[in-house]
Design a protein around this motif. Structure first.
Motif, PDB file in Angstrom:
ATOM      1  N   GLY A 121      14.882  15.579 -10.470  1.00  0.00           N
ATOM      2  CA  GLY A 121      14.707  16.944 -10.971  1.00  0.00           C
ATOM      3  C   GLY A 121      13.353  17.510 -10.576  1.00  0.00           C
ATOM      4  N   ALA A 122      12.309  16.701 -10.675  1.00  0.00           N
ATOM      5  CA  ALA A 122      10.971  17.164 -10.313  1.00  0.00           C
ATOM      6  C   ALA A 122      10.872  17.438  -8.814  1.00  0.00           C
ATOM      7  CB  ALA A 122       9.931  16.122 -10.727  1.00  0.00           C
ATOM      8  N   LEU A 123      11.502  16.615  -8.004  1.00  0.00           N
ATOM      9  CA  LEU A 123      11.502  16.851  -6.562  1.00  0.00           C
ATOM     10  C   LEU A 123      12.219  18.162  -6.240  1.00  0.00           C
ATOM     11  CD1 LEU A 123      10.794  15.888  -3.744  1.00  0.00           C
ATOM     12  CD2 LEU A 123      12.881  14.537  -3.746  1.00  0.00           C
ATOM     13  N   SER A 124      13.311  18.420  -6.923  1.00  0.00           N
ATOM     14  CA  SER A 124      14.027  19.681  -6.716  1.00  0.00           C
ATOM     15  C   SER A 124      13.192  20.866  -7.194  1.00  0.00           C
ATOM     16  CB  SER A 124      15.366  19.660  -7.443  1.00  0.00           C
ATOM     17  OG  SER A 124      16.236  18.737  -6.839  1.00  0.00           O
ATOM     18  N   MET A 125      12.444  20.681  -8.283  1.00  0.00           N
ATOM     19  CA  MET A 125      11.557  21.752  -8.764  1.00  0.00           C
ATOM     20  C   MET A 125      10.458  22.030  -7.747  1.00  0.00           C
ATOM     21  SD  MET A 125      12.704  22.987 -11.530  1.00  0.00           S
ATOM     22  CE  MET A 125      11.310  23.923 -12.093  1.00  0.00           C
ATOM     23  N   TYR A 126       9.979  20.986  -7.081  1.00  0.00           N
ATOM     24  CA  TYR A 126       8.986  21.184  -6.022  1.00  0.00           C
ATOM     25  C   TYR A 126       9.583  22.020  -4.887  1.00  0.00           C
ATOM     26  CZ  TYR A 126       6.053  20.313  -2.005  1.00  0.00           C
ATOM     27  OH  TYR A 126       5.281  20.488  -0.890  1.00  0.00           O
ATOM     28  N   SER A 127      10.822  21.735  -4.518  1.00  0.00           N
ATOM     29  CA  SER A 127      11.448  22.528  -3.448  1.00  0.00           C
ATOM     30  C   SER A 127      11.610  23.985  -3.892  1.00  0.00           C
ATOM     31  CB  SER A 127      12.783  21.924  -3.018  1.00  0.00           C
ATOM     32  OG  SER A 127      13.773  22.132  -3.985  1.00  0.00           O
ATOM     33  N   LEU A 128      11.894  24.206  -5.182  1.00  0.00           N
ATOM     34  CA  LEU A 128      11.991  25.570  -5.689  1.00  0.00           C
ATOM     35  C   LEU A 128      10.627  26.262  -5.654  1.00  0.00           C
ATOM     36  CD1 LEU A 128      13.559  27.882  -6.996  1.00  0.00           C
ATOM     37  CD2 LEU A 128      13.177  26.776  -9.215  1.00  0.00           C
ATOM     38  N   SER A 130       8.227  25.615  -3.623  1.00  0.00           N
ATOM     39  CA  SER A 130       7.958  25.892  -2.209  1.00  0.00           C
ATOM     40  C   SER A 130       8.717  27.130  -1.740  1.00  0.00           C
ATOM     41  CB  SER A 130       8.363  24.687  -1.351  1.00  0.00           C
ATOM     42  OG  SER A 130       7.624  23.564  -1.717  1.00  0.00           O
ATOM     43  N   ALA A 131       9.957  27.255  -2.183  1.00  0.00           N
ATOM     44  CA  ALA A 131      10.766  28.417  -1.788  1.00  0.00           C
ATOM     45  C   ALA A 131      10.174  29.710  -2.348  1.00  0.00           C
ATOM     46  CB  ALA A 131      12.203  28.239  -2.274  1.00  0.00           C
ATOM     47  N   ILE A 132       9.678  29.662  -3.568  1.00  0.00           N
ATOM     48  CA  ILE A 132       9.066  30.855  -4.168  1.00  0.00           C
ATOM     49  C   ILE A 132       7.812  31.248  -3.390  1.00  0.00           C
ATOM     50  CG2 ILE A 132       7.839  31.681  -6.224  1.00  0.00           C
ATOM     51  CD1 ILE A 132       9.959  30.071  -7.862  1.00  0.00           C
ATOM     52  N   TYR A 134       7.152  30.459  -0.279  1.00  0.00           N
ATOM     53  CA  TYR A 134       7.611  30.889   1.047  1.00  0.00           C
ATOM     54  C   TYR A 134       8.099  32.334   1.000  1.00  0.00           C
ATOM     55  CZ  TYR A 134      10.004  30.795   5.541  1.00  0.00           C
ATOM     56  OH  TYR A 134      10.394  31.068   6.814  1.00  0.00           O
ATOM     57  N   SER A 135       8.891  32.632  -0.008  1.00  0.00           N
ATOM     58  CA  SER A 135       9.430  33.989  -0.142  1.00  0.00           C
ATOM     59  C   SER A 135       8.321  35.021  -0.328  1.00  0.00           C
ATOM     60  CB  SER A 135      10.397  34.053  -1.330  1.00  0.00           C
ATOM     61  OG  SER A 135      10.833  35.365  -1.554  1.00  0.00           O
ATOM     62  N   ALA A 136       7.287  34.656  -1.057  1.00  0.00           N
ATOM     63  CA  ALA A 136       6.209  35.601  -1.355  1.00  0.00           C
ATOM     64  C   ALA A 136       5.201  35.755  -0.215  1.00  0.00           C
ATOM     65  CB  ALA A 136       5.478  35.154  -2.613  1.00  0.00           C
ATOM     66  N   TYR A 137       4.929  34.684   0.501  1.00  0.00           N
ATOM     67  CA  TYR A 137       3.806  34.715   1.438  1.00  0.00           C
ATOM     68  C   TYR A 137       4.163  34.571   2.914  1.00  0.00           C
ATOM     69  CZ  TYR A 137       1.234  33.749  -2.881  1.00  0.00           C
ATOM     70  OH  TYR A 137       0.724  33.788  -4.146  1.00  0.00           O
ATOM     71  N   ILE A 138       5.279  33.952   3.244  1.00  0.00           N
ATOM     72  CA  ILE A 138       5.499  33.552   4.625  1.00  0.00           C
ATOM     73  C   ILE A 138       6.669  34.268   5.301  1.00  0.00           C
ATOM     74  CG2 ILE A 138       5.894  31.541   6.117  1.00  0.00           C
ATOM     75  CD1 ILE A 138       4.565  29.835   4.021  1.00  0.00           C
ATOM     76  N   PHE A 139       7.519  34.912   4.550  1.00  0.00           N
ATOM     77  CA  PHE A 139       8.666  35.581   5.160  1.00  0.00           C
ATOM     78  C   PHE A 139       8.194  36.546   6.249  1.00  0.00           C
ATOM     79  CE2 PHE A 139      13.163  35.822   3.795  1.00  0.00           C
ATOM     80  CZ  PHE A 139      13.214  34.621   3.122  1.00  0.00           C
ATOM     81  N   PRO A 140       8.863  36.541   7.387  1.00  0.00           N
ATOM     82  CA  PRO A 140       8.507  37.513   8.437  1.00  0.00           C
ATOM     83  C   PRO A 140       8.692  38.948   7.919  1.00  0.00           C
ATOM     84  CG  PRO A 140       9.984  35.820   9.286  1.00  0.00           C
ATOM     85  CD  PRO A 140       9.925  35.644   7.806  1.00  0.00           C
ATOM     86  N   ASP A 141       7.841  39.835   8.367  1.00  0.00           N
ATOM     87  CA  ASP A 141       7.878  41.228   7.893  1.00  0.00           C
ATOM     88  C   ASP A 141       9.247  41.877   8.077  1.00  0.00           C
ATOM     89  OD1 ASP A 141       5.276  41.181   7.050  1.00  0.00           O
ATOM     90  OD2 ASP A 141       4.466  41.991   8.934  1.00  0.00           O
ATOM     91  N   ARG A 142       9.904  41.573   9.173  1.00  0.00           N
ATOM     92  CA  ARG A 142      11.206  42.214   9.423  1.00  0.00           C
ATOM     93  C   ARG A 142      12.293  41.724   8.461  1.00  0.00           C
ATOM     94  NH1 ARG A 142      10.403  38.656  13.597  1.00  0.00           N
ATOM     95  NH2 ARG A 142      12.041  37.124  13.944  1.00  0.00           N
ATOM     96  N   TRP A 143      12.072  40.590   7.792  1.00  0.00           N
ATOM     97  CA  TRP A 143      13.051  40.056   6.836  1.00  0.00           C
ATOM     98  C   TRP A 143      12.788  40.494   5.402  1.00  0.00           C
ATOM     99  CZ3 TRP A 143      13.867  34.201   8.207  1.00  0.00           C
ATOM    100  CH2 TRP A 143      14.449  34.104   9.476  1.00  0.00           C
ATOM    101  N   VAL A 144      11.562  40.949   5.119  1.00  0.00           N
ATOM    102  CA  VAL A 144      11.213  41.345   3.749  1.00  0.00           C
ATOM    103  C   VAL A 144      12.135  42.478   3.300  1.00  0.00           C
ATOM    104  CG1 VAL A 144       9.403  42.327   2.279  1.00  0.00           C
ATOM    105  CG2 VAL A 144       8.831  40.563   3.961  1.00  0.00           C
ATOM    106  N   ALA A 156      17.711  29.336  -3.802  1.00  0.00           N
ATOM    107  CA  ALA A 156      16.836  28.175  -4.016  1.00  0.00           C
ATOM    108  C   ALA A 156      17.044  27.595  -5.418  1.00  0.00           C
ATOM    109  CB  ALA A 156      15.375  28.562  -3.807  1.00  0.00           C
ATOM    110  N   VAL A 157      17.237  28.458  -6.417  1.00  0.00           N
ATOM    111  CA  VAL A 157      17.531  27.989  -7.778  1.00  0.00           C
ATOM    112  C   VAL A 157      18.864  27.245  -7.776  1.00  0.00           C
ATOM    113  CG1 VAL A 157      18.122  28.730 -10.119  1.00  0.00           C
ATOM    114  CG2 VAL A 157      16.168  29.758  -8.947  1.00  0.00           C
ATOM    115  N   PHE A 158      19.865  27.827  -7.130  1.00  0.00           N
ATOM    116  CA  PHE A 158      21.178  27.194  -7.022  1.00  0.00           C
ATOM    117  C   PHE A 158      21.055  25.831  -6.335  1.00  0.00           C
ATOM    118  CE2 PHE A 158      25.111  26.528  -4.540  1.00  0.00           C
ATOM    119  CZ  PHE A 158      26.022  26.456  -5.577  1.00  0.00           C
ATOM    120  N   ASN A 159      20.294  25.775  -5.256  1.00  0.00           N
ATOM    121  CA  ASN A 159      20.077  24.526  -4.525  1.00  0.00           C
ATOM    122  C   ASN A 159      19.383  23.497  -5.406  1.00  0.00           C
ATOM    123  OD1 ASN A 159      19.976  22.862  -2.079  1.00  0.00           O
ATOM    124  ND2 ASN A 159      17.769  23.215  -2.229  1.00  0.00           N
TER     125      ASN A 159
END
Length: 185
Positions: A121-128, A130-132, A134-144, A156-159
């Protein structure tokens, strides 16, 4: 005078099969250790020692970084930092849970399964986390603000939920459903 008696280490043939690790033939702790014996074994060279310490030390580093960020002026009011807080929190939780899982998993078969369920569960929370980030800081501008970006964290929550459930279930199936017949059997 204080005297510590370190637990005796066993080889693979002296522990139940559920405690076996692939390619590890010695350095096992007794599968009925007390919590005190588990903590004392942190200062003994077992098959888990390196794994435990390489997760425990980073826990404190990331906690230090999180607290430093939280104590910086205006950090609570800057919405740009909240995804970083979430990520750093997941960076603290994952290695701490892994440390606890590997430290206390030898208390009993039941404790082993519970510890590793929490570790998954903690490993999955880490992936979540990371996804948050990634979504906030790294997404390419054209995808925002695209459909993909808008659903990214939801998926990511579902995953996180599915991967934790499947990891726990695979452990349950692998043990032949004995994970839920612990008491008195």
């Amino acid at each position: 005078m204080l005297s510590w008696k370190l637990p005796r280490l066993l080889n693979v043939h002296q522990v139940p099969k559920v405690f076996h690790e692939d390619s590890i033939i010695c350095g096992y702790r007794s599968p009925t250790c007390s919590a005190t014996a588990c903590v004392l074994s942190l200062f003994q060279l077992t098959n888990e020692t390196l794994n435990i310490w390489t997760h425990f030390i980073p826990t404190w580093y990331f906690l230090w970084r999180l607290l430093a960020l939280l104590s910086s002026p205006g950090s609570y009011h800057d919405p740009y930092l909240w995804p970083l807080f979430v990520y750093l929190l997941s960076c603290c939780i994952y290695p701490l849970m892994s440390t606890c899982a590997h430290t206390f998993s030898v208390m009993s078969t039941q404790a082993r399964h519970i510890c590793f369920f929490l570790d998954y569960g903690a490993l999955s929370m880490y992936s979540l986390g990371s996804a948050i980030a990634y979504s906030a800081y790294i997404f390419p501008d054209r995808w925002v603000n695209s459909t993909f970006h808008l659903w990214f964290v939801s998926w990511a929550v579902f995953n996180t939920i599915i991967s934790t459930g499947m990891s726990c279930y695979s452990r349950y199936v692998y043990t032949g459903h004995t994970a839920y017949r612990w008491v008195g059997k």
